[in-house]
Design a protein around this motif. Structure first.
Motif, PDB file in Angstrom:
ATOM      1  N   ARG A 181       0.835  -1.206   0.000  1.00  0.00           N
ATOM      2  CA  ARG A 181       0.000   0.000   0.000  1.00  0.00           C
ATOM      3  C   ARG A 181       0.872   1.260   0.000  1.00  0.00           C
ATOM      4  O   ARG A 181       0.537   2.257  -0.647  1.00  0.00           O
ATOM      5  CB  ARG A 181      -0.907   0.014   1.232  1.00  0.00           C
ATOM      6  N   LEU A 182       2.011   1.195   0.714  1.00  0.00           N
ATOM      7  CA  LEU A 182       2.902   2.344   0.748  1.00  0.00           C
ATOM      8  C   LEU A 182       3.496   2.620  -0.627  1.00  0.00           C
ATOM      9  O   LEU A 182       3.598   3.780  -1.048  1.00  0.00           O
ATOM     10  CB  LEU A 182       4.012   2.096   1.769  1.00  0.00           C
ATOM     11  N   VAL A 183       3.877   1.543  -1.334  1.00  0.00           N
ATOM     12  CA  VAL A 183       4.425   1.708  -2.675  1.00  0.00           C
ATOM     13  C   VAL A 183       3.381   2.281  -3.621  1.00  0.00           C
ATOM     14  O   VAL A 183       3.695   3.075  -4.528  1.00  0.00           O
ATOM     15  CB  VAL A 183       4.971   0.365  -3.201  1.00  0.00           C
ATOM     16  N   ARG A 184       2.121   1.887  -3.424  1.00  0.00           N
ATOM     17  CA  ARG A 184       1.052   2.416  -4.273  1.00  0.00           C
ATOM     18  C   ARG A 184       0.757   3.885  -3.969  1.00  0.00           C
ATOM     19  O   ARG A 184       0.418   4.655  -4.870  1.00  0.00           O
ATOM     20  CB  ARG A 184      -0.233   1.587  -4.086  1.00  0.00           C
ATOM     21  N   VAL A 185       0.875   4.251  -2.715  1.00  0.00           N
ATOM     22  CA  VAL A 185       0.477   5.601  -2.301  1.00  0.00           C
ATOM     23  C   VAL A 185       1.643   6.582  -2.348  1.00  0.00           C
ATOM     24  O   VAL A 185       1.453   7.776  -2.623  1.00  0.00           O
ATOM     25  CB  VAL A 185      -0.129   5.553  -0.877  1.00  0.00           C
ATOM     26  N   LEU A 186       2.870   6.105  -2.094  1.00  0.00           N
ATOM     27  CA  LEU A 186       4.003   7.011  -1.931  1.00  0.00           C
ATOM     28  C   LEU A 186       4.346   7.810  -3.183  1.00  0.00           C
ATOM     29  O   LEU A 186       4.552   9.025  -3.088  1.00  0.00           O
ATOM     30  CB  LEU A 186       5.221   6.209  -1.463  1.00  0.00           C
ATOM     31  N   PRO A 187       4.424   7.206  -4.392  1.00  0.00           N
ATOM     32  CA  PRO A 187       4.774   8.024  -5.577  1.00  0.00           C
ATOM     33  C   PRO A 187       3.798   9.162  -5.851  1.00  0.00           C
ATOM     34  O   PRO A 187       4.242  10.300  -6.075  1.00  0.00           O
ATOM     35  CB  PRO A 187       4.794   6.990  -6.709  1.00  0.00           C
ATOM     36  N   PRO A 188       2.457   8.923  -5.837  1.00  0.00           N
ATOM     37  CA  PRO A 188       1.561  10.084  -6.030  1.00  0.00           C
ATOM     38  C   PRO A 188       1.707  11.132  -4.941  1.00  0.00           C
ATOM     39  O   PRO A 188       1.634  12.335  -5.220  1.00  0.00           O
ATOM     40  CB  PRO A 188       0.162   9.449  -6.017  1.00  0.00           C
ATOM     41  N   PHE A 189       1.932  10.660  -3.702  1.00  0.00           N
ATOM     42  CA  PHE A 189       2.113  11.611  -2.604  1.00  0.00           C
ATOM     43  C   PHE A 189       3.371  12.454  -2.815  1.00  0.00           C
ATOM     44  O   PHE A 189       3.368  13.675  -2.590  1.00  0.00           O
ATOM     45  CB  PHE A 189       2.184  10.861  -1.273  1.00  0.00           C
ATOM     46  N   CYS A 190       4.459  11.809  -3.260  1.00  0.00           N
ATOM     47  CA  CYS A 190       5.698  12.539  -3.536  1.00  0.00           C
ATOM     48  C   CYS A 190       5.505  13.539  -4.671  1.00  0.00           C
ATOM     49  O   CYS A 190       6.032  14.655  -4.624  1.00  0.00           O
ATOM     50  CB  CYS A 190       6.816  11.559  -3.867  1.00  0.00           C
ATOM     51  N   ARG A 191       4.749  13.130  -5.696  1.00  0.00           N
ATOM     52  CA  ARG A 191       4.497  14.062  -6.801  1.00  0.00           C
ATOM     53  C   ARG A 191       3.689  15.263  -6.336  1.00  0.00           C
ATOM     54  O   ARG A 191       3.966  16.405  -6.730  1.00  0.00           O
ATOM     55  CB  ARG A 191       3.779  13.336  -7.937  1.00  0.00           C
ATOM     56  N   ARG A 192       2.676  15.002  -5.490  1.00  0.00           N
ATOM     57  CA  ARG A 192       1.884  16.123  -4.971  1.00  0.00           C
ATOM     58  C   ARG A 192       2.744  17.050  -4.112  1.00  0.00           C
ATOM     59  O   ARG A 192       2.620  18.280  -4.194  1.00  0.00           O
ATOM     60  CB  ARG A 192       0.700  15.601  -4.169  1.00  0.00           C
ATOM     61  N   CYS A 193       3.612  16.449  -3.281  1.00  0.00           N
ATOM     62  CA  CYS A 193       4.503  17.276  -2.454  1.00  0.00           C
ATOM     63  C   CYS A 193       5.443  18.091  -3.326  1.00  0.00           C
ATOM     64  O   CYS A 193       5.695  19.278  -3.053  1.00  0.00           O
ATOM     65  CB  CYS A 193       5.291  16.390  -1.496  1.00  0.00           C
ATOM     66  N   LYS A 194       5.982  17.466  -4.391  1.00  0.00           N
ATOM     67  CA  LYS A 194       6.884  18.187  -5.278  1.00  0.00           C
ATOM     68  C   LYS A 194       6.168  19.335  -5.977  1.00  0.00           C
ATOM     69  O   LYS A 194       6.691  20.459  -6.050  1.00  0.00           O
ATOM     70  CB  LYS A 194       7.463  17.224  -6.307  1.00  0.00           C
ATOM     71  N   ASN A 195       4.946  19.066  -6.467  1.00  0.00           N
ATOM     72  CA  ASN A 195       4.192  20.120  -7.142  1.00  0.00           C
ATOM     73  C   ASN A 195       3.841  21.243  -6.175  1.00  0.00           C
ATOM     74  O   ASN A 195       3.916  22.428  -6.533  1.00  0.00           O
ATOM     75  CB  ASN A 195       2.932  19.539  -7.765  1.00  0.00           C
ATOM     76  N   SER A 196       3.464  20.861  -4.953  1.00  0.00           N
ATOM     77  CA  SER A 196       3.136  21.884  -3.956  1.00  0.00           C
ATOM     78  C   SER A 196       4.362  22.709  -3.594  1.00  0.00           C
ATOM     79  O   SER A 196       4.272  23.934  -3.439  1.00  0.00           O
ATOM     80  CB  SER A 196       2.558  21.215  -2.699  1.00  0.00           C
ATOM     81  N   LEU A 197       5.521  22.036  -3.481  1.00  0.00           N
ATOM     82  CA  LEU A 197       6.747  22.750  -3.147  1.00  0.00           C
ATOM     83  C   LEU A 197       7.136  23.707  -4.267  1.00  0.00           C
ATOM     84  O   LEU A 197       7.491  24.871  -4.024  1.00  0.00           O
ATOM     85  CB  LEU A 197       7.873  21.759  -2.888  1.00  0.00           C
ATOM     86  N   PHE A 198       7.066  23.231  -5.523  1.00  0.00           N
ATOM     87  CA  PHE A 198       7.394  24.103  -6.648  1.00  0.00           C
ATOM     88  C   PHE A 198       6.417  25.281  -6.732  1.00  0.00           C
ATOM     89  O   PHE A 198       6.826  26.416  -7.020  1.00  0.00           O
ATOM     90  CB  PHE A 198       7.372  23.319  -7.947  1.00  0.00           C
ATOM     91  N   ALA A 199       5.122  25.000  -6.486  1.00  0.00           N
ATOM     92  CA  ALA A 199       4.133  26.072  -6.531  1.00  0.00           C
ATOM     93  C   ALA A 199       4.390  27.100  -5.425  1.00  0.00           C
ATOM     94  O   ALA A 199       4.291  28.303  -5.640  1.00  0.00           O
ATOM     95  CB  ALA A 199       2.722  25.495  -6.399  1.00  0.00           C
ATOM     96  N   ALA A 200       4.751  26.599  -4.211  1.00  0.00           N
ATOM     97  CA  ALA A 200       5.034  27.517  -3.112  1.00  0.00           C
ATOM     98  C   ALA A 200       6.281  28.351  -3.406  1.00  0.00           C
ATOM     99  O   ALA A 200       6.303  29.556  -3.137  1.00  0.00           O
ATOM    100  CB  ALA A 200       5.213  26.728  -1.814  1.00  0.00           C
ATOM    101  N   CYS A 201       7.317  27.707  -3.977  1.00  0.00           N
ATOM    102  CA  CYS A 201       8.531  28.448  -4.327  1.00  0.00           C
ATOM    103  C   CYS A 201       8.246  29.494  -5.404  1.00  0.00           C
ATOM    104  O   CYS A 201       8.733  30.628  -5.328  1.00  0.00           O
ATOM    105  CB  CYS A 201       9.614  27.482  -4.796  1.00  0.00           C
ATOM    106  N   GLU A 202       7.452  29.109  -6.405  1.00  0.00           N
ATOM    107  CA  GLU A 202       7.118  30.054  -7.464  1.00  0.00           C
ATOM    108  C   GLU A 202       6.279  31.208  -6.925  1.00  0.00           C
ATOM    109  O   GLU A 202       6.480  32.376  -7.306  1.00  0.00           O
ATOM    110  CB  GLU A 202       6.355  29.330  -8.568  1.00  0.00           C
TER     111      GLU A 202
END
Length: 314
Positions: A256-277
């Motif tokens: 379940r972690l492998v299924r959930v972790l990549p989308p969660f990481c992508r959302r965190c990355k997008n949120s981080l980039f959006a916050a930085c921008e």
């Protein structure tokens, strides 16, 4: 007393608000709007616009009642309409898509963050800067930077805006004070700060491991008693059954972690980039709004602070 009151009214803050604007044709005015001779031609900041007397601004004629539906108080905002603004009770500066001209009349609708009520008012453009040649991002939809002075604003809307600006100003001062104190502490005693931070992280890591161990022992003991009570097994059989139950539970959790972790990481990355921008756009907005003198002051203070830290702090 009047001077102090006006200075309080004209406090300015940098904020994000939901904002609509639309240029009003001069034909919609009931009479010529020639009452703004006191508007300064200097486009460096909104300070000059804020010095305009409210009495002269109130003489602007009333606009026609057939406003666009998108600007009526009942219309709704969405997240894409959030803009960085420099706002006070007498005017505001904001990024926009249109190349406006000094003297243009706008209808502006503002949705403040702490209020569900929308403020609809009229304003006159004081200056409009083209950002295409500046350091703004090339993909930014806002190509211009506009300063406008509010006219014919309702008394209740002005009071609401004054209250909002004072509240946000106090909050921003407290936050900036905490950040400044933290920066000064890190610069003054970096070894102590990073030592305490390392000890705190180490303590937190040990605490989490201890809690995980206690939870595991509790679950294992509960499963031992449950399996032995249900199936009447001996100690070896009970331990084998509990072992495989735990193994399959861990494998399922990892799956379940492998299924959930990549989308969660992508959302965190997008949120981080959006916050930085967003933070980058906010800093550029603040920098563009400053006058040349203020920019020189900021640059000199930064150079002096870095020089003093390099020569005296190391």
């Amino acid at each position: 007393m009047t001077k102090n009151k006006n200075r309080r009214v004209f406090f300015r803050i940098y904020d994000e608000v939901n904002l609509f604007y639309q240029k009003i044709d001069e034909k919609l005015l009931t009479e010529p709007y020639s009452t703004f001779e006191n508007i300064s031609n200097t486009p460096s900041s909104t300070t000059d616009a804020e010095k305009i007397s409210q009495d002269s601004a109130s003489s602007l004629p009333k606009l026609a009642k057939n406003l666009p539906d998108i600007l009526t108080p009942e219309s709704q905002f969405n997240e894409s309409e959030t803009r960085h603004v420099n706002i006070s009770a007498s005017g505001m500066a904001f990024n926009c898509e249109d190349a406006l001209k000094e003297g243009d009349i706008l209808v502006i609708k503002i949705q403040l963050a702490s209020s569900m009520a929308a403020i609809v008012t009229y304003s006159q453009v004081v200056y409009c800067k083209n950002l295409q040649s500046d350091d703004s991002p090339s993909d930014s939809p806002h190509s211009c930077f506009v300063g406008a002075h509010f006219v014919n604003m309702k008394d209740e809307d002005r009071k609401l805006l004054i209250k909002y600006v004072d509240k946000k100003r106090g909050l921003q001062n407290r936050v900036n004070g905490v950040i400044l104190a933290a920066v000064i502490t890190v610069i003054a005693v970096p070894d102590v700060v990073f030592g305490l931070l390392f000890e705190f992280v180490h303590f937190l890591f040990e605490l989490i491991l201890h809690i995980i161990h206690i939870v595991f022992e509790f679950v294992e003991s509960g499963l031992d008693h449950l399996i032995e009570h249900l199936f009447h097994t001996d100690l070896h059989q009970t331990q084998v059954i509990v072992f495989y139950i735990i193994v399959f539970s861990v494998l399922y959790a990892l799956y379940r972690l492998v299924r959930v972790l990549p989308p969660f990481c992508r959302r965190c990355k997008n949120s981080l980039f959006a916050a930085c921008e967003q933070q980058k756009e906010s800093v550029l907005f603040y920098w563009r709004e400053q006058s040349l003198i203020n920019k020189l002051k900021i640059a000199v203070i930064g150079v002096v602070a870095i020089t003093c830290y390099v020569f005296f702090g190391m």
